[in-house]
Design a protein around this motif. Sequence first.
Motif, short mmCIF file in Angstrom:
data_model
loop_
_atom_site.label_atom_id
_atom_site.label_comp_id
_atom_site.label_asym_id
_atom_site.label_seq_id
_atom_site.Cartn_x
_atom_site.Cartn_y
_atom_site.Cartn_z
N TYR A 1 0.88 -1.18 0.00
CA TYR A 1 0.00 0.00 0.00
C TYR A 1 0.92 1.22 0.00
O TYR A 1 1.95 1.22 0.67
N CYS A 2 0.52 2.24 -0.74
CA CYS A 2 1.35 3.45 -0.74
C CYS A 2 0.48 4.68 -0.93
O CYS A 2 -0.40 4.70 -1.78
N ARG A 3 0.74 5.72 -0.12
CA ARG A 3 -0.04 6.96 -0.23
C ARG A 3 0.48 7.84 -1.36
O ARG A 3 -0.12 8.84 -1.71
N ASN A 4 1.64 7.47 -1.93
CA ASN A 4 2.25 8.31 -2.96
C ASN A 4 1.91 7.82 -4.36
O ASN A 4 1.39 6.71 -4.53
N ASP A 5 2.30 8.65 -5.32
CA ASP A 5 1.91 8.35 -6.69
C ASP A 5 3.07 8.56 -7.67
O ASP A 5 2.88 9.12 -8.76
N CYS A 6 4.25 8.11 -7.27
CA CYS A 6 5.43 8.27 -8.13
C CYS A 6 5.10 7.68 -9.51
O CYS A 6 4.56 6.57 -9.59
N LEU A 7 5.45 8.41 -10.55
CA LEU A 7 4.98 8.00 -11.88
C LEU A 7 5.61 6.70 -12.38
O LEU A 7 5.06 6.03 -13.24
N TYR A 8 6.77 6.35 -11.83
CA TYR A 8 7.49 5.17 -12.30
C TYR A 8 7.12 3.89 -11.55
O TYR A 8 7.47 2.80 -11.98
N CYS A 9 6.42 4.02 -10.44
CA CYS A 9 6.35 2.89 -9.49
C CYS A 9 5.05 2.09 -9.62
O CYS A 9 3.95 2.65 -9.61
N GLY A 10 5.19 0.78 -9.68
CA GLY A 10 4.05 -0.11 -9.85
C GLY A 10 3.11 -0.16 -8.66
O GLY A 10 1.97 -0.59 -8.80
N ILE A 11 3.56 0.27 -7.48
CA ILE A 11 2.65 0.24 -6.33
C ILE A 11 2.11 1.65 -6.00
O ILE A 11 1.60 1.88 -4.91
N ARG A 12 2.24 2.57 -6.94
CA ARG A 12 1.69 3.92 -6.76
C ARG A 12 0.19 3.83 -6.48
O ARG A 12 -0.50 2.91 -6.96
N LYS A 13 -0.33 4.81 -5.75
CA LYS A 13 -1.72 4.66 -5.28
C LYS A 13 -2.73 4.63 -6.42
O LYS A 13 -3.78 4.00 -6.29
FE1 FES Z 1 5.11 4.74 -3.15
FE2 FES Z 1 6.62 6.23 -4.71
S1 FES Z 1 6.74 6.05 -2.56
S2 FES Z 1 4.76 5.21 -5.21
#
Ligand code: FES
Length: 403
Positions: free
Chosen positions: A113-125
Amino acid sequence: MKQKGCALARMVDVSLQPCSARKVFKPLMIEGMGELMWACPLCSLERHMSMENKVIESITKLEKAHCLNDDEWSLLIDGRYDRQVLFERANQICEQYYGNKVYIRGLIEFSNYCRNDCLYCGIRKSNVLADRYHLTKEQILSCANEGYGLGFRTFVIQGGEDLSYSTGDIADIVRAIKASHPDCAVTLSLGEREMSDYKIWKEAGADRYLLRHETADEAHYQKLHPDDMSLTHRKQCLFDLKALGYQVGCGFMVESPYQKTEHLIQDMQFINELQPHMVGIGPFIPHKDTPFAKEKQGSLERTLTMVALTRIMLGNALIPATTALGTIDPRGREKGLLAGANVVMPNLSPVHVREAYSLYDHKICTGEEAAECIVCLSNRVKSVGKEIVIDRGDYKPVDENNR
Ligand code: FES
Ligand code: 5AD
């Protein structure tokens, strides 16, 4: 004529050899260096030779002075020269500090689970297709216990920024691992938090913290992250962690979208300013359910180049041969170990959640038991003349006078 010594020494030897006669090119056979075979200072290759000399000069300067000007950085990052010279020097420096020892870290990916939305990351919210999970405290402890039996003496508790675990919950987990395994180090990798949280976890016994800075260029950072994230805050977290006495790891992706050489130079300058104990460097790999799905993946050579340059600049840092390196090349991690890396981080998470911790596509080692993983890794490490050790693998401080 076969030359003795490392690639760097061979190159220096050659550059000092006088040419026998004008217009008669004396062939100097140098192992693995086709381009330098006709090393005549009077011939048309003269410029090429001096470029090679500049490479040697810059590597030596980086090692001694720990910094370079922009032209020297560009040359070492982008120049057309035999990278073996760079990799061998990085490996030698690594072995000066750590011998042929490779440290292992047991990675427990406890939540995606992740509160962030980094554009590269597969687990972005925003990725609604991610199959979300988090492990209970008991599951995390059982991973650590299993890892201990397999020889791990560092556990890395890594996850997305999942606020469903309170600061106190995390502190409890740290305390429980330290109580069961007082001879082990606990590394946290939970993203950006308040300094007060970091302090509580440090007091609970956490030893180290990994927080990649991702890119040290403000404008580039904004292209990789949503507006509510900032490089300034990320850097602040890293300096706070250091001030609290953590062994700190920063790091970046190589060839992330929009990355230019000047950004990598800034990464190196930031690393030199922070003086981290650990640096994680891996290629960018697209994830199919992110805005960067169609972007190009980072290359092996450029990633190894950045690993080697980091080793040469910092000398004694702990640098992992990352899973992402192993994902883009079947022997990527071994190549990383020969280019200055000295850590591997196999997965201790329960097999049934591994697929779900998908930061990028085609991640390796998602299907094996922890024990299989460690046997496979030991063999890989042995194949490059190194050995995995049962050790916490702490950072070794250096007396600057002896460098
Ligand atoms: Fe979770 Fe980047 S820290 S998407
Ligand atoms: N490719 C490569 N590395 C990635 N990470 C996240 N997404 C990707 C990707 N698509 C890295 C980031 C993060 C670390 C946990 O994984 O650098 O800090």
